[in-house]
Design an enzyme around this catalytic site. Structure first.
Site, PDB file in Angstrom:
ATOM      1  N   GLN A  78       0.835  -1.195   0.000  1.00  0.00           N
ATOM      2  CA  GLN A  78       0.000   0.000   0.000  1.00  0.00           C
ATOM      3  C   GLN A  78       0.877   1.255   0.000  1.00  0.00           C
ATOM      4  O   GLN A  78       1.206   1.806   1.042  1.00  0.00           O
ATOM      5  CB  GLN A  78      -0.947   0.031   1.204  1.00  0.00           C
ATOM      6  CG  GLN A  78      -1.946   1.158   1.071  1.00  0.00           C
ATOM      7  CD  GLN A  78      -3.071   1.082   2.076  1.00  0.00           C
ATOM      8  OE1 GLN A  78      -3.173   0.159   2.874  1.00  0.00           O
ATOM      9  NE2 GLN A  78      -3.926   2.074   2.033  1.00  0.00           N
ATOM     10  N   PHE A  79       1.229   1.709  -1.213  1.00  0.00           N
ATOM     11  CA  PHE A  79       2.120   2.862  -1.341  1.00  0.00           C
ATOM     12  C   PHE A  79       1.505   4.135  -0.784  1.00  0.00           C
ATOM     13  O   PHE A  79       2.221   5.073  -0.430  1.00  0.00           O
ATOM     14  CB  PHE A  79       2.551   3.067  -2.801  1.00  0.00           C
ATOM     15  CG  PHE A  79       1.530   3.779  -3.645  1.00  0.00           C
ATOM     16  CD1 PHE A  79       1.612   5.163  -3.809  1.00  0.00           C
ATOM     17  CD2 PHE A  79       0.505   3.096  -4.270  1.00  0.00           C
ATOM     18  CE1 PHE A  79       0.677   5.837  -4.584  1.00  0.00           C
ATOM     19  CE2 PHE A  79      -0.428   3.751  -5.039  1.00  0.00           C
ATOM     20  CZ  PHE A  79      -0.351   5.133  -5.201  1.00  0.00           C
ATOM     21  N   THR A  80       0.185   4.177  -0.627  1.00  0.00           N
ATOM     22  CA  THR A  80      -0.460   5.401  -0.138  1.00  0.00           C
ATOM     23  C   THR A  80      -0.117   5.703   1.322  1.00  0.00           C
ATOM     24  O   THR A  80      -0.382   6.801   1.802  1.00  0.00           O
ATOM     25  CB  THR A  80      -1.986   5.346  -0.312  1.00  0.00           C
ATOM     26  OG1 THR A  80      -2.504   4.229   0.404  1.00  0.00           O
ATOM     27  CG2 THR A  80      -2.363   5.256  -1.786  1.00  0.00           C
TER      28      THR A  80
END
Length: 147
Positions: A78-80
């Site tokens: 989850q790069f966010t």
């Protein structure tokens, strides 16, 4: 690296309607690699989260680790988690690792987890994932490790 740990009764990940990863009780690990992260950072993060005492003992006190209780790990990229919202109303993700570095570090983290923990499931890197969970407690712990 950034991880958001959620103690769960159960969790699953679907991609295009199919379950690609699923656990019972354990930890949902949302994982983000940042610029400059290395395998050594991933190793330290994994070591810490496996020993983090956030499961209840017989007295109801958070005193046991996911290893102690034999819980599963569901690791989802989850790069966010690297979002910077200080500027305007649109998050900036400039601190997230480049996609190829993120993929490599995610795969490394998962491979290392599978070597030392009996139940490790995953999402699918860069896919549109639907994550379902029952947060137990709720217990949600943010973690960050850097070089």
């Amino acid at each position: 690296m950034i991880a958001l740990l959620q103690r769960v009764s159960e969790a699953s990940v679907r991609v295009e309607g199919a379950v690609v990863g699923q656990i019972g009780a354990g930890l949902l690990v949302l994982l983000c690699a940042e610029k400059g992260d290395t395998e050594a950072v991933a190793d330290r993060l994994l070591g810490k989260l496996l020993k983090l005492r956030i499961f209840s003992d017989a007295a109801g006190k958070m005193n046991l680790s996911v290893q102690d209780v034999g819980g599963g790990l569901l690791v989802v990229s989850q790069f966010t988690l690297a979002a910077d919202v200080a500027g305007g109303n649109r998050p900036s993700f400039t601190q997230a690792a480049a996609p190829e570095d993120g993929r490599r570090l995610y795969a490394y983290f998962v491979a290392q987890a599978q070597k030392v923990h009996p139940v490790v499931q995953t999402g699918r890197f860069a896919a549109d994932m639907k994550v379902s969970l029952i947060n137990d407690g709720p217990v949600t712990i943010p973690m960050r490790m850097s070089a």
